[in-house]
Design an enzyme around this catalytic site. Structure first.
Site, PDB file in Angstrom:
ATOM      1  NE  ARG A 114     -21.509  80.251  -2.899  1.00 45.88           N
ATOM      2  CZ  ARG A 114     -20.591  80.263  -3.849  1.00 45.88           C
ATOM      3  NH1 ARG A 114     -20.888  79.817  -5.046  1.00 45.88           N
ATOM      4  NH2 ARG A 114     -19.379  80.704  -3.606  1.00 45.88           N
ATOM      5  N   GLY A 115     -24.864  78.908   1.281  1.00 49.54           N
ATOM      6  CA  GLY A 115     -25.078  79.859   2.357  1.00 49.54           C
ATOM      7  C   GLY A 115     -23.904  80.797   2.485  1.00 49.54           C
ATOM      8  N   GLY A 116     -23.868  81.528   3.600  1.00 55.91           N
ATOM      9  CA  GLY A 116     -22.798  82.492   3.795  1.00 55.91           C
ATOM     10  C   GLY A 116     -21.439  81.857   3.962  1.00 55.91           C
ATOM     11  CG  MET A 117     -19.465  80.738   7.270  1.00 56.64           C
ATOM     12  SD  MET A 117     -19.413  80.135   8.965  1.00 56.64           S
ATOM     13  CE  MET A 117     -18.664  78.532   8.749  1.00 56.64           C
TER      14      MET A 117
ATOM     15  CE  LYS B 230     -23.248  73.783   7.078  1.00 56.76           C
ATOM     16  NZ  LYS B 230     -23.989  74.020   8.338  1.00 56.76           N
TER      17      LYS B 230
ATOM     18  CG  ASP C  19     -28.535  81.444  12.597  1.00 53.83           C
ATOM     19  OD1 ASP C  19     -29.210  82.498  12.569  1.00 53.83           O
ATOM     20  OD2 ASP C  19     -27.834  81.065  11.640  1.00 53.83           O
TER      21      ASP C  19
END
Length: 281
Positions: free
Chosen positions: A22-25, A43, A139
């Site tokens: 799980r990421g920020g978005m 994703k 990034d």
């Protein structure tokens, strides 16, 4: 956003099996593509955001899919499809890399110099292919490097990527692009990102792999102090932390981390050639 585990649910022709990360978005699931039975990484982006934020997220997601589709490289995970499901989720289906992320490995321990160089060259090769097509990643960081079961590395997450001839920002006005521990000084100052901005990210990545931490740190939530370090403070020489590092490799990292972009390598390929020429191995 993603209040519940979606395992067992169907997103178009993908059956979600289990959550991977799980990421920020976004959130990534192991999924099975029907009817082929192919196992993929799916994703997902929850579209239940406010109007302007939702539009930005969808733009970024589509941009990532479009960029990866035009990049064919052995160290960039190919995508099998993308779309929007019932106006609720945006998704990208890609090859599943079963070895976890570089970030997960670095939590346990730093890498040997040889292993760090091996991963660096694979990531730099992928980034060089993007640079050759005028694409800036913006990034570079360990969580955006995935590993397969045989320890090959793959550069992922082109959601913040842009083109050298496309100056429009993909984030809100005055928002920081990138990740604070890895972002280049010029991006902090809201200047245009270039290939040399990605080179800075590669320098931070290589330093992190060998030293066990990025060159600049902050305590608590004082991100402003971290950003000031990127702009003003010289990075610590790698050999002060890892004395076994060759002098030539330390010099390569320091050049990649130069405050002035013109003092860095021109692109990922030039930096990779410098590393390949090292008298080690």
């Amino acid at each position: 956003m993603f209040r519940n585990d979606l395992s067992g649910q169907q997103i178009d022709n993908y059956e979600l099996v289990s959550r991977i990360s799980r990421g920020g978005m976004a959130i990534i699931y192991k999924a099975i593509q029907k009817p082929s039975g192919r196992v993929v990484a799916l994703k997902l982006l929850d579209l239940n955001a406010s109007g302007e934020q939702r539009e930005e997220h969808v733009r970024r997601f589509r941009r990532e899919a479009e960029i990866i589709t035009r990049l064919e490289h052995m160290n960039i995970l190919p995508i099998y499809g993308y779309g929007i499901h019932e106006n609720e989720y945006a998704y990208i289906a890609m090859r599943l890399a079963g070895g976890g992320s570089l970030a997960e490995q670095l939590v346990r321990q730093p890498l040997s110099v040889d292993r760090a160089i091996e991963i660096f060259l694979q990531v730099a090769s992928a980034l060089g292919a993007a640079h050759a097509q005028g694409i800036i990643h913006r990034d570079i960081k360990p969580s955006n490097v995935l590993l397969d079961e045989t320890a090959n590395a793959y550069l992922t997450d082109f959601g913040l990527a842009t083109f050298t001839d496309f100056a429009t920002r993909l984030t809100a006005s005055n928002a920081l692009i990138g990740t604070p521990a890895y972002v280049s000084p010029e991006m902090i100052l809201s200047q245009t990102a270039t290939r040399r901005s990605d080179v800075y990210g590669l320098g931070v990545l290589l330093h992190h792999m060998i030293a066990g931490a990025p060159p600049f740190h902050y305590s608590g939530s004082n991100i402003a102090e971290l950003l000031k370090q990127h702009i003003n403070q010289p990075p610590p020489p790698l050999r002060t932390i890892a004395p076994n590092v060759p002098v030539e490799l330390e010099a390569i990292v320091l050049r990649a981390l130069a405050k002035d972009p013109d003092m860095r390598y021109a692109d990922a390929c030039e930096m990779a050639r410098a590393v390949q020429a090292l008298p080690i191995g």
